[in-house]
Design a protein around this motif. Structure first.
Motif, PDB file in Angstrom:
ATOM      1  N   TYR A  75       0.967  -1.205  -0.101  1.00  0.00           N
ATOM      2  CA  TYR A  75      -0.133  -0.004  -0.081  1.00  0.00           C
ATOM      3  C   TYR A  75       0.777   1.171   0.150  1.00  0.00           C
ATOM      4  O   TYR A  75       1.981   1.381   0.871  1.00  0.00           O
ATOM      5  N   ASP A  76       0.539   2.284  -0.952  1.00  0.00           N
ATOM      6  CA  ASP A  76       1.302   3.732  -0.966  1.00  0.00           C
ATOM      7  C   ASP A  76       0.535   4.493   0.191  1.00  0.00           C
ATOM      8  O   ASP A  76      -0.260   5.097  -0.067  1.00  0.00           O
ATOM      9  N   ASN A  77       1.439   4.423   1.353  1.00  0.00           N
ATOM     10  CA  ASN A  77       1.083   5.218   2.652  1.00  0.00           C
ATOM     11  C   ASN A  77       1.244   6.833   2.078  1.00  0.00           C
ATOM     12  O   ASN A  77       0.738   7.829   3.216  1.00  0.00           O
ATOM     13  N   SER A  78       1.992   7.019   0.902  1.00  0.00           N
ATOM     14  CA  SER A  78       2.286   8.550   0.862  1.00  0.00           C
ATOM     15  C   SER A  78       0.961   9.363   0.298  1.00  0.00           C
ATOM     16  O   SER A  78       0.903  10.573   0.062  1.00  0.00           O
ATOM     17  N   HIS A 120      -0.213  -1.805   5.369  1.00  0.00           N
ATOM     18  CA  HIS A 120       0.852  -2.406   4.636  1.00  0.00           C
ATOM     19  C   HIS A 120       0.490  -3.147   3.104  1.00  0.00           C
ATOM     20  O   HIS A 120       1.298  -3.233   2.322  1.00  0.00           O
ATOM     21  N   PHE A 121      -0.713  -3.269   3.100  1.00  0.00           N
ATOM     22  CA  PHE A 121      -1.309  -3.888   1.878  1.00  0.00           C
ATOM     23  C   PHE A 121      -2.249  -3.220   1.175  1.00  0.00           C
ATOM     24  O   PHE A 121      -3.270  -2.726   1.857  1.00  0.00           O
ATOM     25  N   ASN A 122      -2.489  -3.302  -0.174  1.00  0.00           N
ATOM     26  CA  ASN A 122      -3.472  -2.650  -0.866  1.00  0.00           C
ATOM     27  C   ASN A 122      -4.386  -3.933  -1.024  1.00  0.00           C
ATOM     28  O   ASN A 122      -4.538  -4.632  -1.947  1.00  0.00           O
ATOM     29  N   MET A 123      -5.296  -3.940  -0.208  1.00  0.00           N
ATOM     30  CA  MET A 123      -6.356  -5.027   0.018  1.00  0.00           C
ATOM     31  C   MET A 123      -7.141  -5.071  -1.460  1.00  0.00           C
ATOM     32  O   MET A 123      -7.866  -4.009  -1.633  1.00  0.00           O
ATOM     33  N   PRO A 124      -7.537  -6.115  -2.260  1.00  0.00           N
ATOM     34  CA  PRO A 124      -8.396  -6.421  -3.255  1.00  0.00           C
ATOM     35  C   PRO A 124      -9.615  -6.557  -2.603  1.00  0.00           C
ATOM     36  O   PRO A 124     -10.086  -6.860  -1.322  1.00  0.00           O
ATOM     37  N   LYS A 125     -10.691  -6.153  -3.536  1.00  0.00           N
ATOM     38  CA  LYS A 125     -12.253  -6.331  -3.007  1.00  0.00           C
ATOM     39  C   LYS A 125     -12.612  -7.808  -3.144  1.00  0.00           C
ATOM     40  O   LYS A 125     -12.471  -8.430  -4.097  1.00  0.00           O
ATOM     41  N   LEU A 126     -12.916  -8.453  -1.826  1.00  0.00           N
ATOM     42  CA  LEU A 126     -13.229  -9.704  -1.621  1.00  0.00           C
ATOM     43  C   LEU A 126     -14.549  -9.836  -1.522  1.00  0.00           C
ATOM     44  O   LEU A 126     -15.484  -9.364  -0.914  1.00  0.00           O
ATOM     45  N   MET A 171      -4.297 -12.700   7.247  1.00  0.00           N
ATOM     46  CA  MET A 171      -3.136 -12.233   7.982  1.00  0.00           C
ATOM     47  C   MET A 171      -2.704 -10.870   7.332  1.00  0.00           C
ATOM     48  O   MET A 171      -2.232 -10.127   7.960  1.00  0.00           O
ATOM     49  N   SER A 172      -3.106 -10.627   6.084  1.00  0.00           N
ATOM     50  CA  SER A 172      -2.710  -9.456   5.437  1.00  0.00           C
ATOM     51  C   SER A 172      -3.485  -8.340   6.162  1.00  0.00           C
ATOM     52  O   SER A 172      -3.076  -7.123   6.407  1.00  0.00           O
ATOM     53  N   LYS A 173      -4.803  -8.583   6.493  1.00  0.00           N
ATOM     54  CA  LYS A 173      -5.751  -7.597   7.079  1.00  0.00           C
ATOM     55  C   LYS A 173      -5.151  -7.284   8.502  1.00  0.00           C
ATOM     56  O   LYS A 173      -5.315  -6.066   9.101  1.00  0.00           O
ATOM     57  N   ARG A 174      -4.602  -8.285   9.100  1.00  0.00           N
ATOM     58  CA  ARG A 174      -4.286  -8.180  10.543  1.00  0.00           C
ATOM     59  C   ARG A 174      -2.845  -7.639  10.598  1.00  0.00           C
ATOM     60  O   ARG A 174      -2.379  -7.281  11.808  1.00  0.00           O
ATOM     61  N   THR A 181     -16.573 -12.737  -0.990  1.00  0.00           N
ATOM     62  CA  THR A 181     -16.998 -13.913  -0.172  1.00  0.00           C
ATOM     63  C   THR A 181     -16.187 -14.002   0.949  1.00  0.00           C
ATOM     64  O   THR A 181     -14.996 -13.722   1.125  1.00  0.00           O
ATOM     65  N   ASN A 182     -16.765 -14.211   2.237  1.00  0.00           N
ATOM     66  CA  ASN A 182     -16.101 -14.698   3.405  1.00  0.00           C
ATOM     67  C   ASN A 182     -15.283 -15.710   3.390  1.00  0.00           C
ATOM     68  O   ASN A 182     -14.145 -16.051   3.947  1.00  0.00           O
ATOM     69  N   ARG A 183     -15.281 -16.683   2.221  1.00  0.00           N
ATOM     70  CA  ARG A 183     -14.538 -17.936   2.329  1.00  0.00           C
ATOM     71  C   ARG A 183     -13.167 -17.202   1.612  1.00  0.00           C
ATOM     72  O   ARG A 183     -12.159 -17.723   2.278  1.00  0.00           O
ATOM     73  N   THR A 184     -13.350 -16.417   0.921  1.00  0.00           N
ATOM     74  CA  THR A 184     -11.921 -15.758   0.457  1.00  0.00           C
ATOM     75  C   THR A 184     -10.926 -15.002   1.312  1.00  0.00           C
ATOM     76  O   THR A 184      -9.820 -15.015   1.640  1.00  0.00           O
ATOM     77  N   SER A 185     -12.065 -14.117   2.102  1.00  0.00           N
ATOM     78  CA  SER A 185     -11.289 -13.283   3.380  1.00  0.00           C
ATOM     79  C   SER A 185     -10.602 -13.888   4.154  1.00  0.00           C
ATOM     80  O   SER A 185      -9.902 -13.425   4.898  1.00  0.00           O
ATOM     81  N   ASN A 186     -11.296 -15.192   4.487  1.00  0.00           N
ATOM     82  CA  ASN A 186     -10.721 -15.887   5.759  1.00  0.00           C
ATOM     83  C   ASN A 186      -9.814 -16.708   5.340  1.00  0.00           C
ATOM     84  O   ASN A 186      -9.328 -17.713   6.164  1.00  0.00           O
ATOM     85  N   THR A 187      -9.317 -16.800   4.057  1.00  0.00           N
ATOM     86  CA  THR A 187      -8.156 -17.676   3.373  1.00  0.00           C
ATOM     87  C   THR A 187      -6.746 -17.157   4.693  1.00  0.00           C
ATOM     88  O   THR A 187      -6.927 -15.703   4.907  1.00  0.00           O
TER      89      THR A 187
END
Length: 255
Positions: free
Chosen positions: A218-221, A230-236, A249-252, A238-244
């Motif tokens: 992620y570009d914090n500037s 830290h990361f530019n999270m894509p649009k997820l 761990m990227s979100k946390r 389903t919960n199944r995908t976001s819980n992989t």
């Protein structure tokens, strides 16, 4: 020798175990028989006996209307279509749920609690009983924990906690002590530590095998945020995908 096998498909190889997969788009055609034919051809060229009875087909689909595919044929035998299969010790279901895997590891771990009971009756000290549990019982349920832990619903997590309560009860002769009081890290906290440790290794090691799976940095500037991303999270979707493991761990990470 199996490293020269090329099926023109996604494949994973470990010693003599080979898994191949393909993604069939909506309205597309499956080429899995051609992939299987390539494996058969390679087996004949290298004088390897391919055991068709041990080959399994697992179809993963969440479409409302399930498509009908032609069965895979190997050596004149139709490959068995299964709803679950074991891949390198991990039970994979066709709906990508972890019920079967958790059931299997808890059963396997429960059988080993008999030896813990026998050691308790023999007068082994509590700290040694806890060490036996960590070495011989928890090691069973720890296997591949980062793969499935983030995707576990609460009722499956409770199954693991219930198993740990049985262990504490054995060690303390039925007293209602906590895992911490007998020198154990609570199982859910222990799993989170395992996941965090692996994810930090992936982030810090530029040559890690799983590095390419991480979301882009992620570009914090661009924005002055209270919490640095830290990361530019894509649009997820389903919960199944976001819980992989990777996305959860990227979100946390860094929090």
């Amino acid at each position: 020798m199996i490293n020269d096998l090329d099926t023109n498909a996604q494949q994973w190889k470990y010693v003599d175990d080979t898994t191949v997969s393909e993604v069939v788009l909506k309205g597309g055609e499956s080429h899995v028989q051609a992939i299987a034919n390539r494996v058969i051809e390679w087996s004949h060229e290298n004088r390897v006996q391919l055991n068709a009875d041990k080959c399994k087909e697992l179809r993963i689909s969440f479409a409302k209307e399930q498509r009908v595919f032609v069965p895979i044929i190997i050596e004149g035998k139709e490959v068995e279509l299964v709803t679950t299969t074991k891949l390198l010790g991990l039970t994979i279901a066709n709906d990508l749920s972890w019920n079967d895997h958790v059931t299997e590891i808890t059963k396997k771990a429960s059988k080993r609690l008999y030896f813990l009971t026998q050691l308790k009756r023999a007068g082994v000290p509590k700290q040694d009983l806890a060490l036996f549990y960590v070495s011989c019982v928890r090691s069973v349920i720890d296997y591949a924990a980062p793969v499935f832990f983030n995707g576990l619903p609460q009722y499956l997590k409770k199954e693991l906690v219930r198993l740990e309560k049985r262990v504490v009860s054995i060690i303390t002769s039925g007293k209602r002590n906590s895992a911490i009081e007998v020198g154990l890290t609570p199982i859910l906290e222990h799993y989170y530590v395992l996941c965090s440790r692996l994810f930090e290794n992936i982030v810090s090691d530029p040559h890690h095998k799983l590095k390419a799976l991480l979301p882009p940095d992620y570009d914090n500037s661009r924005y002055n945020l209270r919490r640095q991303r830290h990361f530019n999270m894509p649009k997820l979707c389903t919960n199944r995908t976001s819980n992989t493991f990777i996305y959860a761990m990227s979100k946390r990470f860094g929090l």
